[in-house]
Scaffold this motif. Structure first.
Motif, mmCIF file in Angstrom:
data_model
loop_
_atom_site.group_PDB
_atom_site.id
_atom_site.type_symbol
_atom_site.label_atom_id
_atom_site.label_comp_id
_atom_site.label_asym_id
_atom_site.label_seq_id
_atom_site.Cartn_x
_atom_site.Cartn_y
_atom_site.Cartn_z
ATOM 1 N N LEU A 49 0.836 -1.205 0.000
ATOM 2 C CA LEU A 49 0.000 0.000 0.000
ATOM 3 C C LEU A 49 0.870 1.253 0.000
ATOM 4 O O LEU A 49 0.609 2.202 -0.756
ATOM 5 N N VAL A 50 1.895 1.271 0.834
ATOM 6 C CA VAL A 50 2.799 2.427 0.883
ATOM 7 C C VAL A 50 3.474 2.632 -0.472
ATOM 8 O O VAL A 50 3.598 3.759 -0.958
ATOM 9 N N ARG A 51 3.868 1.538 -1.075
ATOM 10 C CA ARG A 51 4.489 1.622 -2.402
ATOM 11 C C ARG A 51 3.501 2.190 -3.423
ATOM 12 O O ARG A 51 3.862 3.023 -4.255
ATOM 13 N N ALA A 52 2.249 1.747 -3.353
ATOM 14 C CA ALA A 52 1.223 2.260 -4.269
ATOM 15 C C ALA A 52 1.051 3.758 -4.101
ATOM 16 O O ALA A 52 0.945 4.502 -5.081
ATOM 17 N N LEU A 53 1.038 4.216 -2.848
ATOM 18 C CA LEU A 53 0.835 5.635 -2.580
ATOM 19 C C LEU A 53 2.028 6.480 -3.009
ATOM 20 O O LEU A 53 1.872 7.467 -3.740
ATOM 21 N N ALA A 163 -20.576 2.317 -11.035
ATOM 22 C CA ALA A 163 -19.175 1.961 -10.792
ATOM 23 C C ALA A 163 -18.880 1.903 -9.298
ATOM 24 O O ALA A 163 -18.149 1.020 -8.824
ATOM 25 N N ALA A 164 -19.473 2.844 -8.527
ATOM 26 C CA ALA A 164 -19.263 2.862 -7.080
ATOM 27 C C ALA A 164 -19.846 1.617 -6.421
ATOM 28 O O ALA A 164 -19.261 1.062 -5.486
ATOM 29 N N ALA A 183 -8.007 -1.304 0.348
ATOM 30 C CA ALA A 183 -8.312 -1.630 -1.044
ATOM 31 C C ALA A 183 -8.938 -0.439 -1.763
ATOM 32 O O ALA A 183 -8.653 -0.183 -2.941
ATOM 33 N N ALA A 184 -9.794 0.301 -1.066
ATOM 34 C CA ALA A 184 -10.428 1.473 -1.669
ATOM 35 C C ALA A 184 -9.393 2.551 -1.985
ATOM 36 O O ALA A 184 -9.465 3.213 -3.030
ATOM 37 N N VAL A 185 -8.426 2.739 -1.091
ATOM 38 C CA VAL A 185 -7.388 3.743 -1.321
ATOM 39 C C VAL A 185 -6.511 3.339 -2.505
ATOM 40 O O VAL A 185 -6.185 4.165 -3.375
ATOM 41 N N LEU A 190 -4.531 3.787 -7.994
ATOM 42 C CA LEU A 190 -4.028 2.985 -9.105
ATOM 43 C C LEU A 190 -5.081 2.559 -10.120
ATOM 44 O O LEU A 190 -4.757 2.331 -11.290
ATOM 45 N N PHE A 191 -6.356 2.419 -9.682
ATOM 46 C CA PHE A 191 -7.355 1.894 -10.603
ATOM 47 C C PHE A 191 -8.055 2.990 -11.406
ATOM 48 O O PHE A 191 -8.547 2.736 -12.505
ATOM 49 N N GLU A 192 -8.087 4.214 -10.880
ATOM 50 C CA GLU A 192 -8.738 5.288 -11.627
ATOM 51 C C GLU A 192 -8.105 5.516 -12.995
ATOM 52 O O GLU A 192 -8.821 5.795 -13.969
ATOM 53 N N PRO A 193 -6.771 5.391 -13.163
ATOM 54 C CA PRO A 193 -6.219 5.484 -14.522
ATOM 55 C C PRO A 193 -6.736 4.390 -15.454
ATOM 56 O O PRO A 193 -6.843 4.614 -16.667
#
Length: 214
Positions: A49-53, A163-164, A183-185, A190-193
């Motif tokens: 998660l930290v890596r994703a952020l 979608a929500a 998971a939401a964060v 990452l998933f919005e792109p």
């Protein structure tokens, strides 16, 4: 697992892991010796998660720490916990309320929220950075001569609601509230792109179907 294995499994260098530990982004491992610690699956999940952020989402360290603090706050209800974590992500600056385009955009945003019956969004409109981001985006279009009104936004908002629903259905497959908010964060970063790219691909496909590709 030891630090070396944590690094190998996460794809994050040992030096970076130690930096995250110093910054309080990753909890210390369980001490098993004077200079040795053991890490578990929770550490691996948090490190991803930290890596994703930070590494992928380019979120500043201080902001990432705030997001993680909300995720870890068991005293919050799930909706507030999720909202606080998402609100802490980088957002648009405050719009200029003296700008006629901003005032027009705010009226249209309020109209579409009322038409949709999105009461929570309306109640939190003065606080929500998400509401602010929408106003800023609509104001920019209005200012540049591409007017957007409630009638235009409403069908798009309905698609986003679908979608929500899918997002939360997927989120609820995780076993704990903490993992669900994590998971939401990750999805927001990452998933919005993915959604943006799918939208543009869909436009390409529909254009080809309507007008051909010659």
């Amino acid at each position: 697992m030891r630090l070396t294995e944590l690094s190998e499994r996460s794809g994050v260098s040992i030096a970076t892991i130690k930096y995250y530990l110093r910054e309080g982004l990753l909890a210390p491992g369980r001490r098993i010796g004077a200079t040795t610690a053991e890490y578990g699956e929770d550490h691996l999940r948090r490190l991803r998660l930290v890596r994703a952020l930070i590494q992928e989402g380019r979120v500043p360290v201080a902001t990432a720490r705030e997001v993680l603090g909300h995720i870890d706050n068991d005293s919050l209800g799930r909706t507030i916990r999720l909202g606080a974590a998402l609100w802490a992500l980088p957002q648009e600056p405050e719009p200029d309320e003296d700008d006629p385009a901003v005032r027009a955009a705010r009226r249209e945003v309020d109209r579409v929220l009322e038409a949709l019956g999105w009461e929570t969004a309306r109640e939190l409109s003065t606080l929500s950075p998400l509401h602010r981001s929408l106003v800023v985006a609509v104001a920019t279009l209005i200012r540049l001569g591409y007017p957007v009104d409630a009638e235009l936004m409403e069908p798009y908002a309905e698609l986003m609601h679908r979608a929500a629903v899918r997002d939360l259905d997927s989120m609820e497959t995780y076993p704990s509230e903490k993992e669900q908010v994590e998971a939401a964060v990750v999805g927001a970063v990452l998933f919005e792109p993915v959604l943006k790219a799918l939208h543009r691909l869909a436009q390409e496909e529909e254009s080809a179907r309507r007008y051909g590709i010659e």
